[in-house]
Enzyme design. Structure first.
Site, PDB file in Angstrom:
ATOM      1  N   ASP A   1      27.824  93.875  60.222  1.00  0.00           N
ATOM      2  CA  ASP A   1      28.935  92.944  60.031  1.00  0.00           C
ATOM      3  C   ASP A   1      30.164  93.480  60.759  1.00  0.00           C
ATOM      4  OD1 ASP A   1      30.271  90.705  59.130  1.00  0.00           O
ATOM      5  OD2 ASP A   1      30.765  91.550  57.182  1.00  0.00           O
TER       6      ASP A   1
ATOM      7  N   TYR B   1      34.286  92.753  62.229  1.00  0.00           N
ATOM      8  CA  TYR B   1      35.593  92.528  61.599  1.00  0.00           C
ATOM      9  C   TYR B   1      36.510  92.086  62.729  1.00  0.00           C
ATOM     10  CZ  TYR B   1      39.514  94.078  58.492  1.00  0.00           C
ATOM     11  OH  TYR B   1      40.630  94.180  57.685  1.00  0.00           O
TER      12      TYR B   1
ATOM     13  N   HIS C   1      42.465  87.625  60.485  1.00  0.00           N
ATOM     14  CA  HIS C   1      41.919  88.145  59.231  1.00  0.00           C
ATOM     15  C   HIS C   1      42.279  89.621  59.045  1.00  0.00           C
ATOM     16  CE1 HIS C   1      39.214  88.960  55.902  1.00  0.00           C
ATOM     17  NE2 HIS C   1      38.611  89.900  56.611  1.00  0.00           N
TER      18      HIS C   1
ATOM     19  N   ARG D   1      47.648  97.419  53.016  1.00  0.00           N
ATOM     20  CA  ARG D   1      48.285  98.619  53.535  1.00  0.00           C
ATOM     21  C   ARG D   1      49.756  98.367  53.787  1.00  0.00           C
ATOM     22  NH1 ARG D   1      43.372  98.914  56.212  1.00  0.00           N
ATOM     23  NH2 ARG D   1      44.296  97.899  57.982  1.00  0.00           N
TER      24      ARG D   1
ATOM     25  N   GLU E   1      33.310  85.002  52.391  1.00  0.00           N
ATOM     26  CA  GLU E   1      33.869  85.208  53.725  1.00  0.00           C
ATOM     27  C   GLU E   1      33.173  84.246  54.678  1.00  0.00           C
ATOM     28  OE1 GLU E   1      33.593  89.414  54.709  1.00  0.00           O
ATOM     29  OE2 GLU E   1      35.516  89.802  53.725  1.00  0.00           O
TER      30      GLU E   1
ATOM     31  N   GLU F   1      31.900  83.271  58.027  1.00  0.00           N
ATOM     32  CA  GLU F   1      31.533  84.010  59.241  1.00  0.00           C
ATOM     33  C   GLU F   1      30.457  83.254  60.021  1.00  0.00           C
ATOM     34  OE1 GLU F   1      30.839  88.171  58.797  1.00  0.00           O
ATOM     35  OE2 GLU F   1      32.172  88.373  57.062  1.00  0.00           O
TER      36      GLU F   1
ATOM     37  N   ASP G   1      29.504  85.846  53.741  1.00  0.00           N
ATOM     38  CA  ASP G   1      29.418  87.264  53.381  1.00  0.00           C
ATOM     39  C   ASP G   1      30.126  87.460  52.039  1.00  0.00           C
ATOM     40  OD1 ASP G   1      29.136  90.003  53.432  1.00  0.00           O
ATOM     41  OD2 ASP G   1      30.879  90.317  54.712  1.00  0.00           O
TER      42      ASP G   1
ATOM     43  N   ARG H   1      35.833  91.803  45.658  1.00  0.00           N
ATOM     44  CA  ARG H   1      37.062  92.458  46.139  1.00  0.00           C
ATOM     45  C   ARG H   1      37.506  93.648  45.296  1.00  0.00           C
ATOM     46  NH1 ARG H   1      36.820  90.934  51.183  1.00  0.00           N
ATOM     47  NH2 ARG H   1      37.008  88.694  51.459  1.00  0.00           N
TER      48      ARG H   1
ATOM     49  N   GLN I   1      35.232  96.448  46.094  1.00  0.00           N
ATOM     50  CA  GLN I   1      35.551  96.876  47.459  1.00  0.00           C
ATOM     51  C   GLN I   1      36.800  97.754  47.494  1.00  0.00           C
ATOM     52  OE1 GLN I   1      36.117  93.533  50.106  1.00  0.00           O
ATOM     53  NE2 GLN I   1      36.365  94.807  51.932  1.00  0.00           N
TER      54      GLN I   1
ATOM     55  N   TYR J   1      35.953 101.550  48.991  1.00  0.00           N
ATOM     56  CA  TYR J   1      35.801 101.488  50.440  1.00  0.00           C
ATOM     57  C   TYR J   1      36.410 102.648  51.245  1.00  0.00           C
ATOM     58  CZ  TYR J   1      40.404  99.766  52.040  1.00  0.00           C
ATOM     59  OH  TYR J   1      41.721  99.641  52.390  1.00  0.00           O
TER      60      TYR J   1
ATOM     61  N   LYS K   1      29.494  94.450  49.165  1.00  0.00           N
ATOM     62  CA  LYS K   1      28.937  93.528  50.159  1.00  0.00           C
ATOM     63  C   LYS K   1      27.422  93.410  50.086  1.00  0.00           C
ATOM     64  CE  LYS K   1      32.853  93.009  52.549  1.00  0.00           C
ATOM     65  NZ  LYS K   1      33.405  91.765  53.058  1.00  0.00           N
TER      66      LYS K   1
ATOM     67  N   THR L   1      24.109  88.084  51.050  1.00  0.00           N
ATOM     68  CA  THR L   1      24.738  87.451  52.203  1.00  0.00           C
ATOM     69  C   THR L   1      23.948  86.180  52.469  1.00  0.00           C
ATOM     70  OG1 THR L   1      25.213  89.647  53.101  1.00  0.00           O
ATOM     71  CG2 THR L   1      25.425  87.790  54.618  1.00  0.00           C
TER      72      THR L   1
ATOM     73  N   THR M   1      35.059  87.799  58.948  1.00  0.00           N
ATOM     74  CA  THR M   1      35.743  86.612  58.432  1.00  0.00           C
ATOM     75  C   THR M   1      36.561  85.947  59.528  1.00  0.00           C
ATOM     76  OG1 THR M   1      35.902  87.750  56.334  1.00  0.00           O
ATOM     77  CG2 THR M   1      37.287  85.803  56.609  1.00  0.00           C
TER      78      THR M   1
ATOM     79  N   GLU N   1      42.658  85.657  51.197  1.00  0.00           N
ATOM     80  CA  GLU N   1      43.772  85.238  52.047  1.00  0.00           C
ATOM     81  C   GLU N   1      44.345  83.881  51.633  1.00  0.00           C
ATOM     82  OE1 GLU N   1      40.816  86.186  55.228  1.00  0.00           O
ATOM     83  OE2 GLU N   1      42.631  86.205  56.456  1.00  0.00           O
TER      84      GLU N   1
HETATM   85 MN    MN Z   1      32.388  90.274  56.238  1.00  0.00          MN
END
Ligand code: MN
Length: 413
Positions: free
Chosen positions: A122, A124, A129, A138, A195, A197, A229, A233, A236, A240, A249, A253, A347, A361
């Site tokens: 997968d 990114y 996104h 962050r 997500e 995708e 996907d 959250r 995650q 992560y 994840k 899927t 995503t 989002e």
């Molecule tokens: Mn993904």
């Protein structure tokens, strides 16, 4: 180009599309390959048996052997099928006994995972996104990490839990760290998300130690599906750092059952996004168009709704890193790809707030709940919510579409 099979202008499966899938029917529970045309499935295994298709791939329960056949063979089969479906060709058109044997209503068949997916990656690759997520988790001033504009960031996923559209998913249990707490807790995921995708299937692979150059991508890439996907959250967020997604994840899927071959998508290729600041390293540079204008949509159907409601309108064109760059990057170390491997885009979020490809989002980390027309609100997915994704490219008087990928979140076990 016109088929003797009739369908409406907004059908996802006109003669210009002809996507491949694996199906079984009431009469014949054996998994075999078919092509979608209008509301029907054309049984390719039966066409081979009748001597109407000069190939020997489609009685298999996956498309892997066909995928390994190579680009010329994909094109050869596609033109044979297209010819059989033309309104000028009497072979099937005027033979009702034969038609009875090779056509099924899509509503009457069961679709299966189209390939034995050995490995799944997968990416990114949507800048919008990655910027949104970086800003939320962050620092809005430095939303993209320093590597992001230099390479297509990705992680190796889990192929065993890839499921076909229509498979319901149990909310996962897991470990999370509640806000303000010092100790993690165990229990059902509370921040369940989707997500939006796209997934790309590898056709012919490469030998270990022999990278696929960006110019040769079209020899190796077979076709596209829609991907959801599913993402936990809260799990995650806790797990992560520093190695990336793991249990958040691997719960499931979902993919759409029909793989659209790239030959059907050629006319929807558009210029790649400008990558000047910075310019990628040479092994990631190519002028070949690997960006596609394809409208994508996410709908939700809660338990209280009669009909699904749209919560996101995006487009595949919003990718920063394209498929050829992803493949070249993935294999630059000599990593070998095999027929049936799948890599997903990451995503796909557009620029506007209603084009974001995840609930994280759309509801901006829960701070701006999505208002649904029946009065309900959503920050994340609740039990018994169904998520439906669909997408198509608009041609002149026809659409090349995916159908849909859908799945419902059931309560945790
Ligand atoms: Mn993904």
């Amino acid at each position: 180009m016109k088929s003797f099979i009739e369908y409406k202008e907004d059908s996802h499966f006109p003669i210009q599309n002809l996507p491949y899938g694996i199906f079984s029917s009431h009469e014949n529970s054996k998994k075999r390959a078919g092509i979608a045309i209008g509301e029907f499935v054309l049984d390719l295994a039966q066409l081979e048996k009748e001597g109407l298709l000069n190939s020997n791939y489609f009685s298999n329960s996956t498309l892997n052997s066909f995928m390994s056949g190579g680009k010329k063979e994909w094109s050869n089969v596609r033109s044979q099928v297209q010819e059989l479906l033309m309104d000028t060709n009497p072979t099937l058109r005027d033979n009702s006994i034969l038609r009875e044997k090779v056509f099924y209503k899509q509503l009457d068949v069961t679709m299966h995972i189209p390939a034995n997916i050995g490995d799944y990656t997968d990416f990114y690759s949507s800048k919008n996104h990655a910027t949104n997520v970086g800003a939320m988790f962050r620092d809005p001033e430095n939303a993209l990490l320093p590597n992001w504009l230099h390479l297509p960031v990705g992680y190796h996923g889990r192929s065993s839990s890839i499921v076909v559209s229509g498979t319901d998913i149990h909310r996962p249990n897991g470990q999370t760290m509640p806000l303000g707490s010092d100790n993690p807790v165990f229990g059902p995921c509370r921040l369940m998300d989707f997500e939006l995708e796209m997934g790309c299937f590898v056709g012919t692979g490469n030998n270990l130690g022999e990278p696929i150059s960006i110019e040769n991508a079209s020899e190796h890439l077979f076709g596209l599906v829609l991907v959801n996907d599913w993402s936990a959250r809260d799990i995650q967020k806790w797990e992560y750092v520093p190695l990336g997604p793991f249990l958040a994840k691997n719960l499931a899927t979902s993919i759409s059952p029909w793989i659209i071959p790239f030959e059907a998508l050629d006319e929807f290729r558009i210029e790649n996004p400008i990558q000047e600041n910075p310019t990628p390293l040479p092994y990631l540079q190519s002028n070949d168009k690997w960006t596609f204008d394809m409208k994508l949509e996410v709908q939700i159907k809660t338990e209280k709704m009669e009909n699904p409601e749209t919560i996101c309108n995006s487009n595949y064109k919003y990718m920063y890193w394209n498929l050829a760059q992803q493949l070249a990057h993935h294999t630059i170390t000599g990593c070998n790809m095999n027929p049936g491997d799948m890599f997903a885009s990451g995503t796909i979020s557009g620029e506007e707030s209603d084009s974001y490809g995840s609930m994280l989002e759309l509801a901006w980390k829960g701070t701006m709940p999505i208002q649904l027309s029946n009065g309900e609100k959503r920050k994340f997915i609740q039990d018994n919510d169904e998520i439906i994704m669909t997408g198509y490219a608009q041609g002149k008087g026809y659409r090349v579409g995916f159908g849909e990928v859908k799945g419902k979140i059931l309560s945790a076990k």
